[in-house]
Design an enzyme around this catalytic site. Structure first.
Site, PDB file in Angstrom:
ATOM      1  N   LYS A  43       0.817  -1.187   0.000  1.00  0.00           N
ATOM      2  CA  LYS A  43       0.000   0.000   0.000  1.00  0.00           C
ATOM      3  C   LYS A  43       0.862   1.252   0.000  1.00  0.00           C
ATOM      4  CE  LYS A  43      -3.133  -2.423   3.095  1.00  0.00           C
ATOM      5  NZ  LYS A  43      -3.491  -2.554   4.523  1.00  0.00           N
ATOM      6  N   GLY A  44       2.105   1.108   0.378  1.00  0.00           N
ATOM      7  CA  GLY A  44       2.968   2.250   0.665  1.00  0.00           C
ATOM      8  C   GLY A  44       3.135   3.259  -0.461  1.00  0.00           C
ATOM      9  N   ASP A 103      14.851  -0.657   0.727  1.00  0.00           N
ATOM     10  CA  ASP A 103      15.634  -0.865   1.942  1.00  0.00           C
ATOM     11  C   ASP A 103      16.698  -1.930   1.646  1.00  0.00           C
ATOM     12  OD1 ASP A 103      16.375  -0.901   4.602  1.00  0.00           O
ATOM     13  OD2 ASP A 103      14.631  -1.977   5.301  1.00  0.00           O
ATOM     14  N   LYS A 131      17.367   3.622   1.128  1.00  0.00           N
ATOM     15  CA  LYS A 131      18.255   3.489   2.297  1.00  0.00           C
ATOM     16  C   LYS A 131      19.423   2.598   1.882  1.00  0.00           C
ATOM     17  CE  LYS A 131      14.805   2.471   5.557  1.00  0.00           C
ATOM     18  NZ  LYS A 131      14.361   1.897   6.836  1.00  0.00           N
ATOM     19  N   PHE A 152      13.976   4.043  10.504  1.00  0.00           N
ATOM     20  CA  PHE A 152      12.644   3.583  10.138  1.00  0.00           C
ATOM     21  C   PHE A 152      11.739   4.805  10.035  1.00  0.00           C
ATOM     22  CE2 PHE A 152       8.466   1.825  10.371  1.00  0.00           C
ATOM     23  CZ  PHE A 152       8.580   0.733   9.541  1.00  0.00           C
ATOM     24  N   VAL A 153      11.226   5.051   8.833  1.00  0.00           N
ATOM     25  CA  VAL A 153      10.460   6.278   8.584  1.00  0.00           C
ATOM     26  C   VAL A 153       8.986   5.964   8.330  1.00  0.00           C
ATOM     27  CG1 VAL A 153      12.409   7.630   7.744  1.00  0.00           C
ATOM     28  CG2 VAL A 153      11.131   6.215   6.134  1.00  0.00           C
ATOM     29  N   ASP A 159       4.170   3.224   6.545  1.00  0.00           N
ATOM     30  CA  ASP A 159       3.466   2.932   7.798  1.00  0.00           C
ATOM     31  C   ASP A 159       4.371   2.332   8.869  1.00  0.00           C
ATOM     32  OD1 ASP A 159       3.740   0.371   6.377  1.00  0.00           O
ATOM     33  OD2 ASP A 159       2.507  -0.415   8.014  1.00  0.00           O
ATOM     34  N   ARG A 165       0.266   6.472   7.565  1.00  0.00           N
ATOM     35  CA  ARG A 165       0.389   6.622   6.110  1.00  0.00           C
ATOM     36  C   ARG A 165      -0.113   7.995   5.648  1.00  0.00           C
ATOM     37  NH1 ARG A 165       1.517   1.528   3.946  1.00  0.00           N
ATOM     38  NH2 ARG A 165       0.551  -0.245   4.974  1.00  0.00           N
TER      39      ARG A 165
HETATM   40  P1  IMP Z   1      13.067  -4.109   1.053  1.00  0.00           P
HETATM   41  O1  IMP Z   1      12.582  -5.396   0.425  1.00  0.00           O
HETATM   42  O2  IMP Z   1      13.906  -4.397   2.284  1.00  0.00           O
HETATM   43  O3  IMP Z   1      13.765  -3.207   0.089  1.00  0.00           O
HETATM   44  O4  IMP Z   1      11.818  -3.383   1.674  1.00  0.00           O
HETATM   45  C1  IMP Z   1      10.883  -2.729   0.935  1.00  0.00           C
HETATM   46  C2  IMP Z   1       9.608  -2.532   1.727  1.00  0.00           C
HETATM   47  O5  IMP Z   1       9.840  -2.544   3.148  1.00  0.00           O
HETATM   48  C3  IMP Z   1       9.025  -1.171   1.453  1.00  0.00           C
HETATM   49  O6  IMP Z   1       8.194  -1.188   0.308  1.00  0.00           O
HETATM   50  C4  IMP Z   1       8.269  -0.876   2.725  1.00  0.00           C
HETATM   51  O7  IMP Z   1       6.982  -1.450   2.673  1.00  0.00           O
HETATM   52  C5  IMP Z   1       9.076  -1.558   3.806  1.00  0.00           C
HETATM   53  N1  IMP Z   1       9.996  -0.620   4.491  1.00  0.00           N
HETATM   54  C6  IMP Z   1      11.344  -0.591   4.428  1.00  0.00           C
HETATM   55  N2  IMP Z   1      11.852   0.389   5.184  1.00  0.00           N
HETATM   56  C7  IMP Z   1      10.787   1.024   5.731  1.00  0.00           C
HETATM   57  C8  IMP Z   1      10.651   2.172   6.597  1.00  0.00           C
HETATM   58  O8  IMP Z   1      11.616   2.823   7.024  1.00  0.00           O
HETATM   59  N3  IMP Z   1       9.382   2.513   6.927  1.00  0.00           N
HETATM   60  C9  IMP Z   1       8.278   1.859   6.484  1.00  0.00           C
HETATM   61  N4  IMP Z   1       8.371   0.795   5.671  1.00  0.00           N
HETATM   62  C10 IMP Z   1       9.602   0.371   5.286  1.00  0.00           C
END
Ligand code: IMP
Length: 175
Positions: A43-44, A103, A131, A152-153, A159, A165
């Protein structure tokens, strides 16, 4: 949380607005004359997509992809599952994945492989936040709004346990 004195703004509403406009203008230039589909990862990314697409001055279509993500925790599990798929084929089209934040890169690595088999003309990535310090999978990011530290944002679609959100800016809680 936002009333908490440990809560800080990381990216202001104004900075987001300006950067999203710039990204939209860049995408408009890059995809001129092409058949673009913007795919938001739910949803982000929905708030980012809604603002971004209004700055892309091209004929385009929108798609939404539902993924299981953190499951209310703040650490990436690396386990990704599609909970809602696209409604139209993307074969031969230029796909731009619109993400809220990259991330570890595990989610996008999974998605890139998921899209390859659908034979689009191209697949690019536009993320509002990156990040880099947490990278586990190095995926090429075509458009990045802001590169941030390892915090963590929340806000502007992001969220914590499904909350925050709707904040118009991006913030974090001090450890
Ligand atoms: P990745 O697979 O580790 O790159 O993570 C991607 C997903 O993790 C993002 O689409 C977010 O839903 C969630 N995520 C990663 N870091 C954050 C954060 O700081 N705040 C909120 N959601 C995060």
């Amino acid at each position: 949380m936002t009333g908490d004195e440990r809560f800080h703004t990381l990216v202001t509403e104004e900075a987001i607005r300006d950067r999203v406009r710039e990204l939209g203008e860049e995408i408009t230039r890059d995809f001129l004359g092409r058949d673009l589909v913007l795919v938001a990862v739910l949803k982000g990314s929905c708030i980012f997509l809604a603002d971004l697409c209004r700055h892309v001055d091209l004929p385009l279509t929108l798609e939404f992809l539902g993924l299981s993500s953190y499951g209310d925790r703040t650490q990436s599990s690396g386990v990704v599952r599609i909970t809602q798929d696209l409604t139209h084929p993307v074969e031969g089209r230029d796909v731009l994945l619109v993400e809220d934040i990259v991330d570890t890169g595990l989610t996008l690595d999974f998605l890139m492989r998921h899209f390859e088999v659908r034979k689009p003309r191209s697949v690019g990535i536009c993320t509002l936040l990156h990040k880099p310090s947490n990278t586990m999978k190095d995926v090429k990011l075509d458009y990045v709004g802001f590169t941030i530290e390892n915090r963590f944002v929340v806000g502007y679609g992001l969220d914590y346990e499904q909350r925050f959100r709707n904040l118009p800016y991006i913030g974090y809680v001090e450890d």
